[in-house]
Motif scaffolding. Structure first.
Motif, mmCIF file in Angstrom:
data_model
loop_
_atom_site.group_PDB
_atom_site.id
_atom_site.type_symbol
_atom_site.label_atom_id
_atom_site.label_comp_id
_atom_site.label_asym_id
_atom_site.label_seq_id
_atom_site.Cartn_x
_atom_site.Cartn_y
_atom_site.Cartn_z
ATOM 1 N N GLY A 21 0.837 -1.196 0.000
ATOM 2 C CA GLY A 21 0.000 0.000 0.000
ATOM 3 C C GLY A 21 0.867 1.239 0.000
ATOM 4 O O GLY A 21 2.080 1.180 -0.216
ATOM 5 N N LEU A 22 0.234 2.376 0.239
ATOM 6 C CA LEU A 22 0.944 3.646 0.256
ATOM 7 C C LEU A 22 0.720 4.354 1.581
ATOM 8 O O LEU A 22 -0.342 4.232 2.190
ATOM 9 C CB LEU A 22 0.494 4.531 -0.917
ATOM 10 C CG LEU A 22 0.875 3.970 -2.298
ATOM 11 C CD1 LEU A 22 0.142 4.704 -3.399
ATOM 12 C CD2 LEU A 22 2.382 4.063 -2.521
ATOM 13 N N THR A 23 1.720 5.078 2.027
ATOM 14 C CA THR A 23 1.688 5.720 3.335
ATOM 15 C C THR A 23 0.802 6.965 3.317
ATOM 16 O O THR A 23 0.431 7.488 2.255
ATOM 17 C CB THR A 23 3.098 6.142 3.758
ATOM 18 O OG1 THR A 23 3.590 7.119 2.826
ATOM 19 C CG2 THR A 23 4.035 4.946 3.780
ATOM 20 N N ALA A 28 -0.805 12.386 1.149
ATOM 21 C CA ALA A 28 -0.776 13.844 1.272
ATOM 22 C C ALA A 28 -0.031 14.472 0.101
ATOM 23 O O ALA A 28 -0.416 15.540 -0.402
ATOM 24 C CB ALA A 28 -0.126 14.241 2.594
ATOM 25 N N THR A 29 1.029 13.801 -0.349
ATOM 26 C CA THR A 29 1.780 14.323 -1.502
ATOM 27 C C THR A 29 0.908 14.340 -2.750
ATOM 28 O O THR A 29 0.906 15.321 -3.513
ATOM 29 C CB THR A 29 3.039 13.465 -1.742
ATOM 30 O OG1 THR A 29 3.852 13.472 -0.573
ATOM 31 C CG2 THR A 29 3.846 14.006 -2.915
ATOM 32 N N THR A 76 -7.902 12.134 -1.014
ATOM 33 C CA THR A 76 -7.708 10.784 -1.531
ATOM 34 C C THR A 76 -8.038 9.798 -0.414
ATOM 35 O O THR A 76 -8.128 10.173 0.752
ATOM 36 C CB THR A 76 -6.265 10.566 -2.030
ATOM 37 O OG1 THR A 76 -6.185 9.307 -2.717
ATOM 38 C CG2 THR A 76 -5.263 10.548 -0.883
ATOM 39 N N ILE A 77 -8.224 8.530 -0.785
ATOM 40 C CA ILE A 77 -8.510 7.475 0.185
ATOM 41 C C ILE A 77 -7.251 6.632 0.351
ATOM 42 O O ILE A 77 -6.706 6.126 -0.633
ATOM 43 C CB ILE A 77 -9.668 6.569 -0.275
ATOM 44 C CG1 ILE A 77 -10.915 7.408 -0.590
ATOM 45 C CG2 ILE A 77 -9.972 5.515 0.788
ATOM 46 C CD1 ILE A 77 -11.489 8.132 0.604
ATOM 47 N N LYS A 78 -6.798 6.486 1.579
ATOM 48 C CA LYS A 78 -5.587 5.696 1.797
ATOM 49 C C LYS A 78 -5.854 4.215 1.575
ATOM 50 O O LYS A 78 -6.788 3.644 2.127
ATOM 51 C CB LYS A 78 -5.040 5.899 3.209
ATOM 52 C CG LYS A 78 -3.800 5.027 3.455
ATOM 53 C CD LYS A 78 -3.125 5.283 4.755
ATOM 54 C CE LYS A 78 -1.970 4.315 4.948
ATOM 55 N NZ LYS A 78 -1.220 4.541 6.183
ATOM 56 N N ASP A 79 -4.999 3.601 0.776
ATOM 57 C CA ASP A 79 -5.019 2.161 0.555
ATOM 58 C C ASP A 79 -3.722 1.603 1.126
ATOM 59 O O ASP A 79 -2.643 1.800 0.556
ATOM 60 C CB ASP A 79 -5.136 1.854 -0.932
ATOM 61 C CG ASP A 79 -5.187 0.361 -1.228
ATOM 62 O OD1 ASP A 79 -5.102 -0.437 -0.271
ATOM 63 O OD2 ASP A 79 -5.300 0.001 -2.412
ATOM 64 N N ALA A 80 -3.820 0.929 2.265
ATOM 65 C CA ALA A 80 -2.633 0.351 2.905
ATOM 66 C C ALA A 80 -2.335 -1.047 2.392
ATOM 67 O O ALA A 80 -1.505 -1.758 2.965
ATOM 68 C CB ALA A 80 -2.814 0.327 4.416
ATOM 69 N N THR A 91 -9.766 8.944 4.761
ATOM 70 C CA THR A 91 -9.661 10.032 3.789
ATOM 71 C C THR A 91 -8.593 11.016 4.241
ATOM 72 O O THR A 91 -8.693 11.614 5.319
ATOM 73 C CB THR A 91 -10.999 10.768 3.634
ATOM 74 O OG1 THR A 91 -11.987 9.851 3.156
ATOM 75 C CG2 THR A 91 -10.876 11.927 2.651
ATOM 76 N N VAL A 92 -7.569 11.151 3.427
ATOM 77 C CA VAL A 92 -6.492 12.110 3.675
ATOM 78 C C VAL A 92 -6.740 13.325 2.794
ATOM 79 O O VAL A 92 -7.076 13.185 1.612
ATOM 80 C CB VAL A 92 -5.110 11.498 3.358
ATOM 81 C CG1 VAL A 92 -3.992 12.511 3.594
ATOM 82 C CG2 VAL A 92 -4.886 10.228 4.176
ATOM 83 N N PHE A 93 -6.600 14.519 3.367
ATOM 84 C CA PHE A 93 -6.860 15.710 2.553
ATOM 85 C C PHE A 93 -5.788 16.771 2.767
ATOM 86 O O PHE A 93 -5.106 16.811 3.795
ATOM 87 C CB PHE A 93 -8.252 16.286 2.833
ATOM 88 C CG PHE A 93 -8.476 16.784 4.236
ATOM 89 C CD1 PHE A 93 -8.185 18.097 4.591
ATOM 90 C CD2 PHE A 93 -9.008 15.942 5.204
ATOM 91 C CE1 PHE A 93 -8.413 18.565 5.880
ATOM 92 C CE2 PHE A 93 -9.239 16.395 6.504
ATOM 93 C CZ PHE A 93 -8.933 17.711 6.839
ATOM 94 N N VAL A 94 -5.649 17.622 1.759
ATOM 95 C CA VAL A 94 -4.715 18.749 1.806
ATOM 96 C C VAL A 94 -5.441 19.996 1.356
ATOM 97 O O VAL A 94 -6.123 19.995 0.324
ATOM 98 C CB VAL A 94 -3.489 18.506 0.894
ATOM 99 C CG1 VAL A 94 -2.668 19.789 0.730
ATOM 100 C CG2 VAL A 94 -2.611 17.402 1.474
ATOM 101 N N HIS A 95 -5.319 21.037 2.168
ATOM 102 C CA HIS A 95 -5.822 22.360 1.800
ATOM 103 C C HIS A 95 -4.599 23.198 1.462
ATOM 104 O O HIS A 95 -3.810 23.545 2.337
ATOM 105 C CB HIS A 95 -6.604 22.978 2.959
ATOM 106 C CG HIS A 95 -7.283 24.250 2.594
ATOM 107 N ND1 HIS A 95 -7.869 25.069 3.515
ATOM 108 C CD2 HIS A 95 -7.476 24.866 1.385
ATOM 109 C CE1 HIS A 95 -8.381 26.136 2.914
ATOM 110 N NE2 HIS A 95 -8.145 26.015 1.621
#
Length: 379
Positions: A21-23, A28-29, A76-80, A91-95
């Motif tokens: 998966g991805l961290t 966030a990136t 985006t939705i984290k997929d581990a 759900t990870v988000f960036v403003h």
């Protein structure tokens, strides 16, 4: 907190390959990339490509992208993958917004914690966004800014929906990371069953304890073992490390960051696995070796008939009780063997001891190469 799980004699073999998966740092990136492309070029991308620290390019889905205030909000939705990560599906988000000041300015939005204790890689008061994710985000934003001929700074708010509640399932509160989760990642990838976030928390816990003056720490496999060792030494929470099955993560880290004293405490079955040389005590990675237990029973004085019973026992506790009924201290032999295995990794500058408990949380064995096993066994 990890429970004192029942031991198993067989390992389960996966029938299909496990997915990586991805961290949260990678997530966030990707959000920062999507937000920047919307901000500069008015692009509404549904998939963001990012480059991981070792050069691999990966694509992450963007599930939400829209102007928000003076900037852009991307999610985006984290997929581990197949890793048992508490943030899987979060759900990870960036403003993202432009800043009048040069450089990158990171903020914790809802669900991301703030550092309140020394000893971590971040200063007290900083948002819990670790150095590698900061570097990844900065490099990607700098590349996009160069293409847009923008030379100013960025305001980067990172959040995780429901992160406050999820953080209660992690070691963050004990580490002094309050208000939410940490944005983690060193390689950008979550390896299946590596439990990289958990191992990172173990390392951070050791750092925090040492930074705050604790020279004696205790690493435990679960609730009961931690409760016992806390009571026995009257240790503060900051000196207690929830290692779960990852005894290797503790022992190997102390080669780089030695401390004065380490107490290892766990269920008898878990300690028997360490005694057999296993550094991952989970049933998927290691099994109770009943042949080995029988050999250790023989060292404790068991005759052939008792050794045969131990070999055929269905649990390690059954084997322990069989020996105990004959007045033989199997747990002492196992703890001493576990001490030998741990000492192969931990430097001799660290005082080292091993405690084993039963399912009622009572100590059944102890070994220490400093005190010559003189510590009383407090029932």
């Amino acid at each position: 907190m990890w429970p004192e799980s029942a031991d198993a004699s067989q390992n389960a073999s996966p029938v299909t390959p496990l997915r990586s998966g991805l961290t949260t740092g990678s997530c966030a990136t990707a959000c920062a990339v999507a937000a920047a492309r919307k901000l500069f070029f008015n692009e509404s991308i549904s998939c963001a490509s990012i480059t991981l620290p070792k050069g691999k390019i990966v694509d992450l889905p963007i599930v939400y992208l829209s102007p928000a205030g003076a900037g852009v909000l991307a999610k985006t939705i984290k997929d581990a993958g197949d890793d048992p990560d508490v943030t899987h599906g979060a759900t990870v988000f960036v403003h993202l917004a432009l800043s009048a000041n040069s450089g990158m300015h990171f903020r914790a939005e809802r669900g991301v914690g703030t550092v309140t204790r020394s000893g971590l890689a971040l200063a007290v008061g900083e948002p819990a966004i670790n150095p590698v994710p900061r570097q990844m985000i900065s490099q990607h934003l700098q590349g996009i800014a160069a293409g847009a001929d923008y030379h100013g700074g960025f305001d980067i708010g990172i959040g995780i929906e429901n992160g406050e509640a999820l953080a209660l399932k992690t070691m963050n509160p004990r580490l002094g990371i309050l208000g939410g989760l940490s944005v983690l990642g060193t390689s950008g990838i979550v390896r299946p069953f590596s439990c990289s976030a958990y191992i990172a928390s173990i390392h951070q816990g050791i750092d925090v304890a040492a930074s705050n003056g604790y020279e004696h720490i205790a690493a435990s496999t679960g609730n009961q073992s931690e409760d016992y060792i806390r009571r026995h030494y009257q240790l503060a929470d900051m000196a207690l490390i929830e290692m779960g099955d990852f005894v290797g993560a503790v022992l190997k880290y102390l080669r780089r960051k030695p401390i004065a004293k380490l107490s290892l405490c766990g269920g008898f079955g878990k300690i028997s696995k360490l005694a057999a040389g296993h550094l991952d005590l989970h049933s998927r990675a290691s099994s109770i070796d009943f042949m080995q237990l029988a050999d250790w029973a023989a060292q404790a004085g068991a005759n052939d008939a008792l050794c045969s019973q131990v070999k055929n026992a269905n649990t390690s506790i059954k084997a322990l009780n069989l020996c105990h009924a004959e007045g033989l201290d199997l747990a002492a032999v196992v703890c001493n063997q576990a001490l030998v295995q741990a000492r192969r990794i931990v430097p001799h500058t660290t005082e080292l001891e091993v405690w084993a408990i039963n399912r009622r949380g009572e100590v059944v064995g102890h070994a220490s190469d400093f005190s010559a096993n003189t510590t009383a066994l407090a029932q």
